[in-house]
Design an enzyme around this catalytic site. Structure first.
Site, PDB file in Angstrom:
ATOM      1  N   ASP A   3       0.820  -1.207   0.000  1.00 15.68           N
ATOM      2  CA  ASP A   3       0.000   0.000   0.000  1.00 15.68           C
ATOM      3  C   ASP A   3       0.858   1.262   0.000  1.00 15.68           C
ATOM      4  O   ASP A   3       1.973   1.266  -0.529  1.00 15.68           O
ATOM      5  CB  ASP A   3      -0.932  -0.043   1.220  1.00 15.68           C
ATOM      6  CG  ASP A   3      -2.263   0.620   0.931  1.00 15.68           C
ATOM      7  OD1 ASP A   3      -2.276   1.842   0.760  1.00 15.68           O
ATOM      8  OD2 ASP A   3      -3.279  -0.089   0.867  1.00 15.68           O
ATOM      9  N   HIS A  47      -3.962   5.104   4.173  1.00 19.34           N
ATOM     10  CA  HIS A  47      -4.648   3.886   3.724  1.00 19.34           C
ATOM     11  C   HIS A  47      -3.996   2.608   4.266  1.00 19.34           C
ATOM     12  O   HIS A  47      -4.656   1.758   4.860  1.00 19.34           O
ATOM     13  CB  HIS A  47      -4.616   3.941   2.193  1.00 19.34           C
ATOM     14  CG  HIS A  47      -5.543   3.041   1.488  1.00 19.34           C
ATOM     15  ND1 HIS A  47      -5.109   1.920   0.828  1.00 19.34           N
ATOM     16  CD2 HIS A  47      -6.874   3.103   1.287  1.00 19.34           C
ATOM     17  CE1 HIS A  47      -6.140   1.343   0.241  1.00 19.34           C
ATOM     18  NE2 HIS A  47      -7.224   2.037   0.504  1.00 19.34           N
ATOM     19  N   SER A  60     -11.526  -1.713  -0.013  1.00 21.10           N
ATOM     20  CA  SER A  60     -10.237  -1.561   0.657  1.00 21.10           C
ATOM     21  C   SER A  60     -10.251  -2.042   2.084  1.00 21.10           C
ATOM     22  O   SER A  60      -9.286  -2.587   2.585  1.00 21.10           O
ATOM     23  CB  SER A  60      -9.938  -0.071   0.806  1.00 21.10           C
ATOM     24  OG  SER A  60      -9.176   0.363  -0.222  1.00 21.10           O
TER      25      SER A  60
END
Ligand SMILES: *[C@@H]1O[C@H](CO)[C@@H](O)[C@H](O)[C@H]1NC(C)=O
Ligand SMILES: *[C@@H]1O[C@H](CO)[C@@H](O)[C@H](O)[C@H]1NC(C)=O
Ligand SMILES: *[C@@H]1O[C@H](CO)[C@@H](O)[C@H](O)[C@H]1NC(C)=O
Ligand SMILES: *[C@@H]1O[C@H](CO)[C@@H](O)[C@H](O)[C@H]1NC(C)=O
Ligand SMILES: [Ca+2]
Ligand SMILES: [Ca+2]
Length: 630
Positions: free
Chosen positions: A172, A213, A388
């Site tokens: 990520d 994230h 996600s």
């Protein structure tokens, strides 16, 4: 103020108007040598040609990743003089300038920074302050959710399984590995930063916390328990590795390949919550080196048992189809969709026949009932969402299964997922896709695959699991005559097959099925494709994508995959239907259809004891036993 990388990225997308297949070249080069060379030799070739050697590709001694800082990070023309400079070196066989392309995070939403809430609960539940907000771990009906619609993790923890000695890599935008809820579960040895080539995958700071994230995904897997900080991970005693590979102006095949092939002996599970742009008009997937990395991972990773690649199915909503995303649709990834806390699909969920199962994303009504997890700089959040958020939950559940039985292969994990996922109360908010029974009694839904993961059931079955029999790949048949898809009617094609009976690749019990298709169309987005198995299971392998107005590329040998026929017997007639769903007359041609069957010759579950006569295992085993008597 200098332009940040993100601004550069946005600018660059605007200038070049990138969509899918682009003509954009990076300053990265794949250099293939004429013979094996060591790092020193590669370095000296790099320095005499004006390049920097970034290291081997996938640990190879033949292939290296070179960067040339004199070439702009992205340009629309190949840099022929630089390629030539490499090619004239006597040691160099070929040099390929890497195209730059776009990969996007799934489910990024601007966030709101929150303070820790201290709200200790009694009982045997974790005491972490955010645990009561983690309805996806324990749904008591909080925030308008449906009680017991959760991952059933407490039933796994009660079996003494919490993820010990299992490592999940978060591929990520970096991981805040100094976060107090993550730092003791951080596996530094298995971590790397491929975006800036160093061992420290720490997120790059931006004012808007754009790079939160990876940290949020990491907490879902392995946030620590009972430490008074944030919540708890699904596998709270497992380890996470950070692989930073997003957060750069463009993606290259070499960065993806090195990320997905990083330390396949130290990393058990790779979790990816990104992919090609979910704009409903892109058809894209792993390129050459990345494909090789995945194949190596499943064949050689974990000492030959195979790495587990978990993929977010996509956030393109009903306008997109995840079978057009070659990562999600791969047989070697487990693609995970999401449901919200009352059992509906999320509005951004895509659907496709390659989805294996589902976990959870946000709550239905209140935007603050997203996935509660760790956030940047020691903070916590309750607003993580998107598919996600769903993929790392699945990675956590698989970490529990691997601790329960560290002898599971990558295929065993898929079989366990099929057999233990539950319909529970999942439903399509728009009533389009219903739960359907396949030919051996396994219930599936086009949106949710085989249902929501059940950690307790998966761990229990993992403990008594026996490795499934060897897998074979049968090319069951091909149609290479060009067939016209009529404007107003369906084109129906058939392949009748013995599924390689009598050959070394015979398949009698299915795992994945692929329809590899070359098709063109006057409007690709209006094309719909269905594949029906000999036992009558009909998979929608391509749905209408209203934004896809491609008239030129169509699909070229694209492997449309379905999981819906899992456990079925493949002999007989397979039917492909192609038609246009359009107000305007459209035309197209199916130029090639090859049917690939993957599965076992031997029945897969014969050595497993049936503990619950209503379980899916009992149902499939009985179906297979009846078949063997025939
Ligand atoms: C932990 O995992 C590694 C490989 O991932 C393995 O070699 C080692 O034996 C395991 N240790 C224990 C105590 O299970
Ligand atoms: C990658 O490219 C090589 C050489 O061009 C080719 O031999 C190989 O089959 C390709 N592999 C994949 C997975 O596409
Ligand atoms: C692991 O699985 C293999 C089959 O793949 C089997 O032969 C072996 O006995 C298993 N080992 C353990 C410890 O269960
Ligand atoms: C599709 O392919 C056929 C046969 O090769 C060709 O005649 C036709 O023009 C193509 N159509 C489109 C929309 O590209
Ligand atoms: Ca905690
Ligand atoms: Ca997509």
């Amino acid at each position: 103020m200098p332009l940040s990388l993100r601004h550069f990225f946005l600018l660059f997308v605007t200038i070049f108007g990138l969509s899918s297949g682009s003509d954009l070249f990076s300053n990265s080069f794949l250099v293939r040598f004429r013979r094996d060379v060591d790092g020193d030799e590669a370095h000296s070739v790099a320095s005499r040609t004006g390049f920097v050697n970034m290291g081997p590709v996938l640990g190879s001694k033949r292939e290296y990743h070179f960067v040339n800082h004199a070439v702009p990070a992205a340009r629309t023309k190949r840099s022929i003089p630089h390629v030539r400079k490499l090619k004239v070196d006597p040691l160099v066989h070929t040099a390929i300038q890497q195209p730059g392309f776009i990969r996007v995070k799934r489910g990024y939403k601007p966030l709101k920074v929150e303070n820790l809430v201290r709200n200790i609960q009694p009982h045997s539940d974790p005491t972490d302050p955010y645990f009561p907000f983690q309805w996806y771990l324990k749904n008591t009906g909080q925030n308008g959710g449906k009680a017991k619609l959760d991952l059933n993790v407490e039933a796994a923890w009660a079996q003494g399984v919490t993820g010990k000695n299992i490592t999940t890599a978060i591929m990520d935008d970096g991981v805040d590995y100094m976060h107090p809820d993550l730092k003791y579960n951080y596996n530094a040895k298995a971590s790397y930063d491929f975006s800036s080539n160093d061992p420290f995958p720490y997120p790059r700071y931006t004012d808007d916390w754009f790079n939160s994230h990876g940290t949020r995904c990491a907490g879902e897997v392995a946030a620590a328990r009972d430490n008074g900080i944030c919540g708890v991970g699904v596998a709270y005693d497992s380890k996470i590795a950070g692989i930073r590979m997003l957060d750069q102006p463009y993606m290259t095949d070499l960065i993806e390949a090195n990320s997905m092939g990083h330390e396949p002996g130290l990393i058990d599970i790779y979790s990816a919550s990104w992919g090609p742009t979910d704009d409903g008009k892109t058809v894209d997937g792993p390129r050459n080196a990345t494909m090789r990395a995945i194949v190596r991972g499943v064949n050689e990773g974990r000492n030959g048992l195979g790495n587990i690649y978990v993929w977010a199915s996509g956030d393109g909503g009903e306008d997109d189809d995840c079978n057009c995303d070659g990562y999600a649709a791969s047989m070697w990834t487990i693609s995970i969709n999401s449901a919200i806390n009352d059992g509906q699909n999320a509005h951004y969920d895509e659907s496709c026949s390659s989805t294996l199962a589902s976990t959870f994303s946000n709550g239905a009504k209140d935007p603050n009932t997203g996935v509660a997890t760790t956030d940047l700089y020691g903070k916590c959040t309750t607003t993580h969402s998107g598919t996600s958020a769903a993929a790392p939950e699945a990675a956590g559940v698989f970490a529990l299964a691997l601790e329960a039985n560290n002898n599971l292969t990558w295929r065993d994990v898929q079989h366990l997922t099929v057999l233990t996922s539950k319909r529970n109360s999942l439903f399509d908010a728009k009533g389009r896709f219903h739960w359907t029974m396949n030919g051996v009694g396994l219930e599936f839904n086009h949106l949710f695959g085989f249902g929501v993961l059940d950690a307790g059931a998966m761990v229990a079955l993992a403990k008594q699991w026996k490795t499934v029999p060897p897998r074979f790949h049968c090319e069951a048949g091909s149609v290479t005559q060009v067939q016209k898809i009529p404007s107003a009617k369906k084109l129906v094609m058939q392949i009748t097959t013995t599924a390689c009976q009598g050959q070394s690749t015979e398949v009698r019990y299915l795992e994945h099925v692929q329809a590899v298709l070359t098709v063109n169309a006057s409007r690709r987005g209006d094309l719909e494709l269905f594949l029906t198995s000999p036992m009558g299971t009909r998979s929608m392998i391509l749905s209408r994508r209203q934004n896809d107005d491609d008239t030129r590329d169509g699909f070229t040998k694209w492997p449309f995959m379905t999981t819906h026929t899992w456990g079925e017997y493949p002999q007989g007639t397979w039917v492909l239907e192609a038609s246009f769903n359009s107000q305007m007359p459209q035309t197209g041609f199916v130029k090639e259809w090859t049917l690939m069957l993957h599965g076992t010759k031997e029945p897969p579950y014969t050595e497993l004891a049936v503990l619950d006569p209503h379980s899916k295992l009992a149902i499939v085993k009985k179906a297979h036993e009846n078949r063997m008597k025939m």
